[in-house]
Design a protein around this motif. Structure first.
Motif, PDB file in Angstrom:
ATOM      1  N   LYS A  50      -5.914  10.641   1.758  1.00  0.00           N
ATOM      2  CA  LYS A  50      -6.487  11.071   0.481  1.00  0.00           C
ATOM      3  C   LYS A  50      -6.717   9.891  -0.456  1.00  0.00           C
ATOM      4  O   LYS A  50      -7.751   9.787  -1.103  1.00  0.00           O
ATOM      5  N   ASN A  51      -5.713   9.041  -0.532  1.00  0.00           N
ATOM      6  CA  ASN A  51      -5.765   7.981  -1.538  1.00  0.00           C
ATOM      7  C   ASN A  51      -4.891   6.822  -1.084  1.00  0.00           C
ATOM      8  O   ASN A  51      -3.844   7.023  -0.453  1.00  0.00           O
ATOM      9  N   VAL A  52      -5.329   5.619  -1.395  1.00  0.00           N
ATOM     10  CA  VAL A  52      -4.541   4.412  -1.130  1.00  0.00           C
ATOM     11  C   VAL A  52      -4.391   3.658  -2.442  1.00  0.00           C
ATOM     12  O   VAL A  52      -5.387   3.330  -3.094  1.00  0.00           O
ATOM     13  N   ARG A  53      -3.142   3.435  -2.840  1.00  0.00           N
ATOM     14  CA  ARG A  53      -2.855   2.648  -4.041  1.00  0.00           C
ATOM     15  C   ARG A  53      -2.319   1.294  -3.605  1.00  0.00           C
ATOM     16  O   ARG A  53      -1.421   1.210  -2.777  1.00  0.00           O
ATOM     17  N   LYS A  77      -8.561  -2.088  -6.611  1.00  0.00           N
ATOM     18  CA  LYS A  77      -9.302  -0.876  -6.254  1.00  0.00           C
ATOM     19  C   LYS A  77     -10.247  -1.140  -5.088  1.00  0.00           C
ATOM     20  O   LYS A  77     -10.357  -0.327  -4.154  1.00  0.00           O
ATOM     21  N   ASP A 127      -1.355   8.300   0.212  1.00  0.00           N
ATOM     22  CA  ASP A 127      -1.234   9.751   0.059  1.00  0.00           C
ATOM     23  C   ASP A 127      -2.081  10.421   1.129  1.00  0.00           C
ATOM     24  O   ASP A 127      -3.228  10.015   1.366  1.00  0.00           O
ATOM     25  N   LYS A 153      -8.388   1.774   3.116  1.00  0.00           N
ATOM     26  CA  LYS A 153      -8.568   3.178   3.486  1.00  0.00           C
ATOM     27  C   LYS A 153      -9.559   3.313   4.632  1.00  0.00           C
ATOM     28  O   LYS A 153      -9.360   4.104   5.572  1.00  0.00           O
ATOM     29  N   ALA A 200      -8.216  -1.483  -1.934  1.00  0.00           N
ATOM     30  CA  ALA A 200      -7.726  -0.161  -1.514  1.00  0.00           C
ATOM     31  C   ALA A 200      -8.810   0.596  -0.752  1.00  0.00           C
ATOM     32  O   ALA A 200      -8.526   1.269   0.256  1.00  0.00           O
ATOM     33  N   ASP A 201     -10.054   0.499  -1.204  1.00  0.00           N
ATOM     34  CA  ASP A 201     -11.157   1.169  -0.514  1.00  0.00           C
ATOM     35  C   ASP A 201     -11.339   0.616   0.898  1.00  0.00           C
ATOM     36  O   ASP A 201     -11.583   1.373   1.847  1.00  0.00           O
ATOM     37  N   SER A 237      -7.888   4.966   8.006  1.00  0.00           N
ATOM     38  CA  SER A 237      -8.252   6.370   8.225  1.00  0.00           C
ATOM     39  C   SER A 237      -8.580   6.708   9.670  1.00  0.00           C
ATOM     40  O   SER A 237      -8.102   7.727  10.197  1.00  0.00           O
ATOM     41  N   GLN A 270       0.831  -1.201   0.000  1.00  0.00           N
ATOM     42  CA  GLN A 270       0.000   0.000   0.000  1.00  0.00           C
ATOM     43  C   GLN A 270       0.866   1.251   0.000  1.00  0.00           C
ATOM     44  O   GLN A 270       1.762   1.393   0.831  1.00  0.00           O
TER      45      GLN A 270
END
Length: 250
Positions: free
Chosen positions: A176-179, A225, A161, A232, A228-229, A236, A158
């Motif tokens: 903000k974002n997880v890749r 994807k 950002d 996050k 990643a959701d 978070s 992971q």
């Protein structure tokens, strides 16, 4: 009278301030910033003991309930098996066994450091309501029902950002974002259709599971994807409800 009112207001302010002050759990080791040996162990324990730390507001992990729709689709129109699957009302089993094995970054200044995490999940089962359209060896099929997806020995890398937000003079992290990039040993599905011929349902399961490597390669982008959701949603709350510097041993 004014003096008494002032004292009451000050006392109330102090109570409010202490109510939102996070206390590090005594049964979990706290680490220094950038300690890439200690931090994976601390994160693993925070997730495994999440139900004992309500202040962090980490979602229940076993099982983990995910109501966001996920769409998985193959992308090669010339492949013998083409699938579009819409999963909803998903329940995931096995996340609590996730182990954080490596981190990079997590330095003392969240504005200057990177956030990279590597984790492993030995066994993951995802049960969803599904609707699917597929082309199976030139035979068009539309089904819906309950899907059961099983993943074994998954490795998740992971890259995260973040934004840094100040509240009451302290830094908080907003994801903000997880890749995500994943590797796994096995991917299998079991579709239980509420409509259609049971024999066709068995044929679908057999075809997908016998060709799982090729199909997984096609679905991987959407699967990453979706994962990643979920990641996050799990990460978070830790940094949004705890001042960043208080995560570390001073």
């Amino acid at each position: 009278m004014k003096s008494q009112l002032l004292n009451v207001c000050l006392a109330s302010f102090c109570l409010i301030g202490t109510a939102f002050s996070f206390q590090w759990p005594s049964n979990i080791q706290q680490c220094k910033a950038a300690d890439e040996t200690c931090i994976p162990q601390a994160l693993t324990q925070l997730f495994r003991h999440a139900d004992e730390i309500p202040d962090l507001k980490i979602p229940k992990m076993e099982p983990f309930v995910w109501n966001k729709e996920a769409v998985l689709r193959t992308r090669n129109p010339n492949a013998p098996i083409n699938i579009v699957i819409r999963n909803s009302n998903t329940t995931i089993y096995g996340l609590k066994a996730m182990e954080i094995t490596q981190v990079k970054g997590f330095g003392p200044d969240p504005r200057k450091t990177k956030f990279e995490i590597k984790s492993t999940v030995p066994f993951l089962v995802s049960v969803s309501n599904y609707k699917s359209t597929m082309n199976l060896f030139a035979l068009p099929i539309t089904t819906e029902g309950i899907s059961n997806t099983t993943i074994t020995n998954m490795e998740i890398r992971q890259n995260i950002d973040v934004d840094v937000i100040q509240k009451n003079g302290k830094d908080y992290i907003k994801i903000k974002n997880v890749r995500v990039h994943i590797k796994l040993n096995k991917f299998s599905v079991d579709f239980k259709s509420k409509t259609g011929n049971p024999a066709i349902n068995d044929t679908i399961n057999k075809a997908i599971n016998e060709n799982w490597r090729e199909i997984y390669a096609e679905l991987k982008q959407d699967l990453e994807k979706s994962i990643a959701d979920v990641i996050k949603a799990l990460i978070s709350p830790i940094f949004e409800n705890m001042p960043y510097q208080e995560f570390f041993l001073q």
